[in-house]
Motif scaffolding. Structure first.
Motif, PDB file in Angstrom:
ATOM      1  N   ALA A   1       0.831  -1.205   0.000  1.00 50.20           N
ATOM      2  CA  ALA A   1       0.000   0.000   0.000  1.00 50.20           C
ATOM      3  C   ALA A   1       0.862   1.250   0.000  1.00 50.20           C
ATOM      4  O   ALA A   1       0.564   2.238  -0.696  1.00 50.20           O
ATOM      5  CB  ALA A   1      -0.936  -0.020   1.203  1.00 50.20           C
ATOM      6  N   ALA A   2       1.950   1.223   0.776  1.00 50.39           N
ATOM      7  CA  ALA A   2       2.834   2.389   0.825  1.00 50.39           C
ATOM      8  C   ALA A   2       3.509   2.627  -0.514  1.00 50.39           C
ATOM      9  O   ALA A   2       3.589   3.773  -1.000  1.00 50.39           O
ATOM     10  CB  ALA A   2       3.880   2.190   1.921  1.00 50.39           C
ATOM     11  N   ALA A   3       4.007   1.562  -1.126  1.00 49.53           N
ATOM     12  CA  ALA A   3       4.674   1.705  -2.427  1.00 49.53           C
ATOM     13  C   ALA A   3       3.685   2.147  -3.492  1.00 49.53           C
ATOM     14  O   ALA A   3       4.028   2.951  -4.382  1.00 49.53           O
ATOM     15  CB  ALA A   3       5.322   0.377  -2.822  1.00 49.53           C
ATOM     16  N   PHE A   4       2.457   1.657  -3.422  1.00 52.24           N
ATOM     17  CA  PHE A   4       1.438   2.032  -4.406  1.00 52.24           C
ATOM     18  C   PHE A   4       1.109   3.516  -4.285  1.00 52.24           C
ATOM     19  O   PHE A   4       1.021   4.225  -5.301  1.00 52.24           O
ATOM     20  CB  PHE A   4       0.181   1.179  -4.203  1.00 52.24           C
ATOM     21  CG  PHE A   4      -0.842   1.368  -5.279  1.00 52.24           C
ATOM     22  CD1 PHE A   4      -0.874   0.534  -6.380  1.00 52.24           C
ATOM     23  CD2 PHE A   4      -1.782   2.406  -5.201  1.00 52.24           C
ATOM     24  CE1 PHE A   4      -1.820   0.711  -7.391  1.00 52.24           C
ATOM     25  CE2 PHE A   4      -2.720   2.593  -6.209  1.00 52.24           C
ATOM     26  CZ  PHE A   4      -2.732   1.740  -7.304  1.00 52.24           C
ATOM     27  N   ARG A   5       0.915   3.990  -3.049  1.00 57.05           N
ATOM     28  CA  ARG A   5       0.601   5.424  -2.853  1.00 57.05           C
ATOM     29  C   ARG A   5       1.734   6.293  -3.380  1.00 57.05           C
ATOM     30  O   ARG A   5       1.493   7.328  -4.007  1.00 57.05           O
ATOM     31  CB  ARG A   5       0.345   5.704  -1.377  1.00 57.05           C
ATOM     32  CG  ARG A   5      -1.012   5.214  -0.875  1.00 57.05           C
ATOM     33  CD  ARG A   5      -1.317   5.769   0.509  1.00 57.05           C
ATOM     34  NE  ARG A   5      -0.387   5.258   1.510  1.00 57.05           N
ATOM     35  CZ  ARG A   5      -0.596   4.170   2.229  1.00 57.05           C
ATOM     36  NH1 ARG A   5      -1.708   3.453   2.063  1.00 57.05           N
ATOM     37  NH2 ARG A   5       0.286   3.790   3.133  1.00 57.05           N
ATOM     38  N   HIS A   6       2.960   5.845  -3.135  1.00 53.30           N
ATOM     39  CA  HIS A   6       4.109   6.633  -3.583  1.00 53.30           C
ATOM     40  C   HIS A   6       4.186   6.683  -5.104  1.00 53.30           C
ATOM     41  O   HIS A   6       4.481   7.744  -5.688  1.00 53.30           O
ATOM     42  CB  HIS A   6       5.396   6.038  -3.003  1.00 53.30           C
ATOM     43  CG  HIS A   6       6.632   6.724  -3.464  1.00 53.30           C
ATOM     44  ND1 HIS A   6       7.033   7.953  -2.967  1.00 53.30           N
ATOM     45  CD2 HIS A   6       7.563   6.362  -4.399  1.00 53.30           C
ATOM     46  CE1 HIS A   6       8.147   8.321  -3.572  1.00 53.30           C
ATOM     47  NE2 HIS A   6       8.487   7.371  -4.442  1.00 53.30           N
ATOM     48  N   ALA A   7       3.902   5.565  -5.753  1.00 56.69           N
ATOM     49  CA  ALA A   7       4.047   5.509  -7.212  1.00 56.69           C
ATOM     50  C   ALA A   7       2.834   6.056  -7.938  1.00 56.69           C
ATOM     51  O   ALA A   7       2.968   6.734  -8.983  1.00 56.69           O
ATOM     52  CB  ALA A   7       4.297   4.057  -7.652  1.00 56.69           C
TER      53      ALA A   7
END
Length: 504
Positions: free
Chosen positions: A419-425
């Motif tokens: 979820a964190a990587a998705f929000r960042h990307a």
């Protein structure tokens, strides 16, 4: 003063003792070991043809036939010791015929033929049953592999690339790849066999004969499909040898790669394949050791077989395009060892494969530690979140790094870093739920989704197995047809020869 002609003063007597022991005796022993039946069949077929074409009067041919029968009854080739009185086994039979025939009949069996065309016919007659047996053993191995595929078609394994865990697959899918190679290797063996089924007899030394030989008749009586057309090629074009041993070399080169994987997969550190006790040897000093030694024997025997096949092929390299000894008795004799060691590999591997099983605990642990299902996470993000594959790949890579760093479990521990990587990307929240995430990265889902042609999904793999079984069945039918044709030819030759021998 003119130099003396050495031919006038040459009082030497054939054979030189060293030549006798180093060349003639081994050749004679090889002929009596491997080619007696071939010699007899060739003599019989040629004699029948000579009588049928009228080249020899039937009465003469009948007397020769009875003399050949007497030689077969009175002389046991295995008990013969080479003395040097005759050059080779061919001349021994000729000498025995002279003892039993009147002077007018002596030598008439050899009308229209040479040792050149006889030898290559002999070698083909010797290679055909050996190649048929080896091909049958390869088909038995394919059948054994198919048995294991059917049993383990849904059993998860770790597929490796560059020695590292790559993606989950199934043992059935992995072995199906090996089966495809084995089927292609079998086709190459059968293509080489087509060359063995062309008969050189009747080519004589080089250019056939002034006698009206019926080469089609002798080829038929000896169980060949047809005569080899060009008479020069009959005695010079030994591509039947290079084709056979090239095809055999590839069989065992390719099997060696499968065997090497078995060695790797049974290592303690990998351990995804379990070898049962029946195929395990113990250490003489270390009580804990379980050594799957048959796999090592398979590896070195496959290498020996490949090397022997390559040796025979390489002997022909840079030889003249003519009749020559390089491809004949001693080379053929050395090549027969290829079939012996190769047959051992095929039989042992066919027994070992169905006995193997997957250690699913070790597979699951390797999948957990390596995060190898994360490829499907990237694919899922492309399909369900509308991302480009490169963006999805970067998100999946970040998730894998985070899970591996904490020695975690991707379905359980991967959602938060995802979820964190998705929000960042992507600059937004993912639509993929925690439950959907866990499903997407499960190994079962990974395999089930891959239903493309040739993939490990159950439908795709089932279609592949049906195709393999059909090809194997067709190969068995073709082998049976060849065996029936050759058996019918043997019976026809026996009947024609016996009728000739019984003629008044």
């Amino acid at each position: 003063m003119e130099p003396a002609d050495p031919r006038v003063s040459d009082n030497s007597v054939f054979p030189n003792p060293v030549y006798k022991e180093t060349v003639l005796r081994p050749l004679f022993d090889g002929a009596k070991t491997h080619h007696v039946d071939g010699f007899r069949a060739i003599d019989r077929a040629h004699l029948v043809m000579l009588a049928e074409t009228g080249i020899l009067p039937r009465e003469t041919a009948s007397r020769i036939a009875r003399a050949l029968i007497a030689i077969e009854r009175e002389i046991e080739p295995a008990a013969l010791t080479y003395t040097g009185e005759v050059e080779d086994y061919f001349f021994l039979v000729e000498a025995e015929l002279r003892k039993r025939l009147q002077p007018d009949d002596n030598g008439r069996l050899h009308t229209g033929r040479s040792r050149n065309d006889i030898d290559h016919t002999l070698f083909k007659l010797a290679l055909k049953p050996r190649l048929d047996k080896l091909a049958g053993q390869l088909r038995a191995l394919i059948a054994a592999a198919l048995t294991l595929v059917e049993r383990e078609k849904a059993t998860l394994i770790v597929a490796y690339t560059h020695g590292q865990p790559a993606q989950p697959s199934t043992l059935g899918h992995y072995l199906s790849a090996a089966i495809e190679v084995m089927l292609r290797d079998h086709r190459r063996l059968m293509q080489a066999r087509e060359l063995l089924d062309l008969c050189p007899l009747g080519a004589a030394a080089i250019t056939t004969s002034g006698f009206p030989l019926d080469r089609h008749r002798t080829a038929h009586l000896l169980g060949f499909e047809a005569p080899l057309r060009n008479s020069y090629g009959c005695i010079a074009a030994v591509d039947y040898t290079t084709a056979v041993f090239s095809a055999i070399e590839l069989v065992f080169l390719h099997l060696g790669r499968l065997i090497q994987d078995l060695q790797f997969w049974t290592a303690f550190e990998v351990g995804q394949i379990y070898v049962p006790n029946a195929f395990v040897q113990i250490s003489s000093i270390m009580p804990q050791k379980r050594n799957p030694v048959p796999i090592e024997h398979l590896r070195h025997l496959a290498s020996q077989t490949m090397s022997r096949a390559r040796m025979v092929r390489d002997i022909v390299h840079n030889t003249p395009f003519t009749d020559m000894n390089d491809s004949e008795g001693e080379t053929q004799d050395a090549g027969y060892q290829t079939f012996e060691s190769g047959g051992r590999v095929l039989d042992l591997l066919a027994a070992l494969l169905p006995a193997l099983s997957v250690d699913s605990r070790r597979v699951a642990e390797t999948i957990r530690r390596s995060c190898i299902t994360v490829t499907e996470l990237a694919d899922t993000l492309v399909r369900q979140e509308g991302l480009s594959f490169r963006a999805a790949h970067e998100i999946a890579a970040a998730v894998a790094r985070a899970v591996v760093a904490k020695d975690g479990d991707l379905p359980r521990d991967g959602y938060a870093p995802f979820a964190a990587a998705f929000r960042h990307a992507a600059g937004r929240e993912p639509q993929l739920s925690r439950e959907d995430f866990a499903t997407a990265v499960s190994p079962e889902n990974f395999v089930a989704l891959r239903e493309r042609f040739g993939g490990p999904g159950p439908t795709a793999l089932g279609e592949a197995l049906a195709a393999y079984r059909a090809e194997l069945a067709a190969a068995e039918d073709a082998a049976t047809a060849i065996a029936k044709r050759e058996d019918a030819a043997r019976r026809e030759l026996d009947a024609a020869f016996n009728a000739l021998a019984g003629a008044a």
